[in-house]
Enzyme design. Structure first.
Site, PDB file in Angstrom:
ATOM      1  N   ASN A 212       0.849  -1.197   0.000  1.00 31.37           N
ATOM      2  CA  ASN A 212       0.000   0.000   0.000  1.00 31.37           C
ATOM      3  C   ASN A 212       0.879   1.239   0.000  1.00 31.37           C
ATOM      4  OD1 ASN A 212       0.499   0.877   2.841  1.00 31.37           O
ATOM      5  ND2 ASN A 212      -0.365  -1.145   3.246  1.00 31.37           N
ATOM      6  N   ASP A 280      -4.264  -6.219   5.025  1.00 32.53           N
ATOM      7  CA  ASP A 280      -5.297  -7.025   5.686  1.00 32.53           C
ATOM      8  C   ASP A 280      -5.256  -8.474   5.229  1.00 32.53           C
ATOM      9  OD1 ASP A 280      -6.403  -5.091   7.353  1.00 32.53           O
ATOM     10  OD2 ASP A 280      -7.493  -4.194   5.670  1.00 32.53           O
ATOM     11  N   LYS A 289       8.686 -17.506  -9.925  1.00 39.77           N
ATOM     12  CA  LYS A 289       7.962 -16.394 -10.555  1.00 39.77           C
ATOM     13  C   LYS A 289       6.805 -16.925 -11.404  1.00 39.77           C
ATOM     14  CE  LYS A 289       8.595 -12.549 -13.654  1.00 39.77           C
ATOM     15  NZ  LYS A 289       9.367 -12.044 -14.765  1.00 39.77           N
ATOM     16  N   PRO A 307      -3.077 -11.637  10.561  1.00 37.79           N
ATOM     17  CA  PRO A 307      -3.391 -11.386  11.974  1.00 37.79           C
ATOM     18  C   PRO A 307      -3.530  -9.891  12.210  1.00 37.79           C
ATOM     19  CG  PRO A 307      -1.078 -11.986  11.693  1.00 37.79           C
ATOM     20  CD  PRO A 307      -1.738 -12.199  10.368  1.00 37.79           C
ATOM     21  N   ASP A 308      -4.397  -9.516  13.117  1.00 35.45           N
ATOM     22  CA  ASP A 308      -4.577  -8.101  13.458  1.00 35.45           C
ATOM     23  C   ASP A 308      -3.643  -7.768  14.627  1.00 35.45           C
ATOM     24  OD1 ASP A 308      -5.505  -5.621  14.562  1.00 35.45           O
ATOM     25  OD2 ASP A 308      -7.302  -5.877  13.311  1.00 35.45           O
ATOM     26  N   ILE A 309      -2.617  -6.987  14.345  1.00 41.99           N
ATOM     27  CA  ILE A 309      -1.587  -6.721  15.352  1.00 41.99           C
ATOM     28  C   ILE A 309      -2.136  -5.855  16.482  1.00 41.99           C
ATOM     29  CG2 ILE A 309       0.698  -5.662  15.703  1.00 41.99           C
ATOM     30  CD1 ILE A 309       1.080  -6.422  12.599  1.00 41.99           C
ATOM     31  N   PHE A 326      -4.636   3.488  14.711  1.00 41.47           N
ATOM     32  CA  PHE A 326      -4.990   4.502  13.717  1.00 41.47           C
ATOM     33  C   PHE A 326      -6.183   3.991  12.927  1.00 41.47           C
ATOM     34  CE2 PHE A 326      -1.912   8.025  13.128  1.00 41.47           C
ATOM     35  CZ  PHE A 326      -1.111   7.759  14.238  1.00 41.47           C
ATOM     36  N   LYS A 340     -14.119   0.969  15.474  1.00 40.65           N
ATOM     37  CA  LYS A 340     -12.822   0.280  15.422  1.00 40.65           C
ATOM     38  C   LYS A 340     -12.191   0.210  16.807  1.00 40.65           C
ATOM     39  CE  LYS A 340     -11.024   0.573  11.246  1.00 40.65           C
ATOM     40  NZ  LYS A 340     -10.402   1.164  10.077  1.00 40.65           N
ATOM     41  N   LYS A 344     -11.416  -3.458  18.258  1.00 39.14           N
ATOM     42  CA  LYS A 344     -10.032  -3.928  18.436  1.00 39.14           C
ATOM     43  C   LYS A 344      -9.624  -3.964  19.908  1.00 39.14           C
ATOM     44  CE  LYS A 344      -8.629  -2.819  13.853  1.00 39.14           C
ATOM     45  NZ  LYS A 344      -7.543  -3.154  12.960  1.00 39.14           N
TER      46      LYS A 344
END
Ligand code: CTP
Length: 400
Positions: A212, A280, A289, A307-309, A326, A340, A344
């Protein structure tokens, strides 16, 4: 401005390891800043640097032997640390850290460390697997709990041809840590802050990845701002094109799973700020390749959630006292940010609008809203450094 080091005295313990040569540069920097240095060389340290080089640079007697009768008649070993404002162990080998944690007094260096009532700073240096070993983790946790300050280690290529955390922090960073300790306590002195920053790269094959637009600027600025308030900072960063701020311990990672692992290895922490733009999803990376086959359908990427840190840290057994996340949103900013925060399990959310035209993602400025358990604080549009300084100051209020 006079250096906080002028007129001060450091007792420098040099233990064994290839990095011991860097202790000579540290002595030079300390002397240049007007700081007196008394050096103690362990038997292992003396395999790497000579007492004579240390003596030449410190312009003082170098101590090596616990039971030297002449040394004892000149100055008892307990006095050595009495005359110092700070005790610094650089490099600190796995061995001396283990002895400190166990409270051994088997030579002059360890006897001084057990007998001193002065603040102690260690700059670890060792092979990456020794640093990551559960025994060293436990020893570091024990020392941190006793108030021993730590600078580094850095991550990078090592003398033993391996790569990872374990390199002695550079002498200017050790000097900065010494200055910070001698300048007196700051609002976050003695606190450990964990900051995630940058994007993650999720490989598709050896040459392609999912990523990203995150630059890491905001996360890196937060790491610098927390360090400036006295916190010991571990910065876990995905691939970015900017350098790590001086004086923070950098852990470089590529993928979300590596980022989670590095974060969990850095616990315990008092503060966690998750500013990274973690991918995500990941896909099963092909070993070779992926090639275009004429006439064949393009490959399909099967995505698996990462995994969601932030959520993992918020629910960890060793949960940091303050966990900040954030929320980058393109619409319904505050509703999403509030949801959120609850989903979380973090304490605060720094919410920003990254809608098209905002110029925030990858830019130099940020316009954020701080969502806490008490409501929403709207902050003006500020440079990312100013947002970081303001957030660090808000965090310091919690620990006041
Ligand atoms: N985060 C994380 N680990 C993930 C995903 C996100 O630690 N796997 C953290 C980010 O660092 C940030 C917060 O969670 O602090 C919010 O990230 P964001 O991507 O905006 O939220 P998501 O949970 O991914 O929700 P959505 O993509 O649906 O907006």
């Amino acid at each position: 401005m006079t250096s906080p080091l002028a007129g001060k005295r450091v007792l420098l313990i040099v233990s064994g390891g290839i990095a011991a040569y860097k202790a000579l540069e540290l002595v030079r920097l300390l002397r240049k800043a007007g700081c007196g240095v008394t050096a103690v060389l362990t038997a292992a340290g003396a395999q790497f640097v000579t007492p004579l080089s240390l003596q030449a640079l410190t312009e003082a007697k170098v101590y090596t032997d616990l039971f030297s009768l002449t040394d004892e008649s000149e100055m008892g070993h307990i006095q050595l640390s009495r005359a110092a404002d700070l005790v610094v162990v650089a490099p600190a080998s796995a061995d001396i850290l283990a002895k400190m944690a166990a409270g051994l007094a088997s030579d002059l260096a360890t006897t001084l460390l057990l007998a001193t009532d002065k603040p102690v700073l260690v700059a670890p240096a060792m092979n990456v697997r020794m640093w990551l070993h559960a025994a060293t983790r436990a020893n570091m946790a024990m020392l941190a709990a006793r108030g021993v300050a730590v600078v580094g280690p850095d991550e990078g290529a090592m003398a033993c041809n391996e790569f990872g955390p374990g390199r002695l922090a550079e002498p200017p960073a050790i000097l900065a840590a010494i200055e910070a300790m001698l300048a007196g306590p700051r609002p976050l002195s003695g606190r450990h802050a964990l900051v995630t920053s940058g994007p993650t790269h999720e490989p598709i094959d050896p040459v392609r990845y999912i990523a990203n637009r995150s630059s890491g600027r905001q996360g890196h600025a937060i790491a610098a701002a927390l360090a400036a308030l006295g916190a010991r900072v571990t910065l876990v960063s995905g691939p970015v094109g900017i350098p790590a701020p001086a004086g923070v311990a950098l852990r470089k990672v590529e993928t979300a799973r590596e980022m989670l692992e590095a974060c969990l290895a850095a616990l315990p922490a008092d503060i966690a700020v998750c500013a990274a733009a973690v991918a995500d999803w990941r896909t099963e990376a092909a070993g070779l390749k992926l090639k275009k086959t004429p006439g064949a359908a393009p490959p399909v990427l099967n995505l698996t959630p990462n995994p969601d840190i932030l959520a993992t840290l918020s629910q960890a057994a060793a949960r940091p006292r303050l966990v900040v996340g954030f929320a980058a949103e393109t619409h319904d900013l505050l509703r999403h940010a509030g949801e959120k925060r609850l989903r979380k399990g973090c304490d605060w959310i720094v919410a920003n609008d990254v809608g098209e035209g905002s110029g925030i993602m990858g830019g130099l400025e940020n316009e954020v809203h701080l969502v806490t358990e008490h409501g929403v604080e709207d902050w003006p549009r500020l440079g990312k450094d100013e947002v970081a300084a303001r957030l660090a100051a808000r965090i310091a209020q919690v620990f006041a």
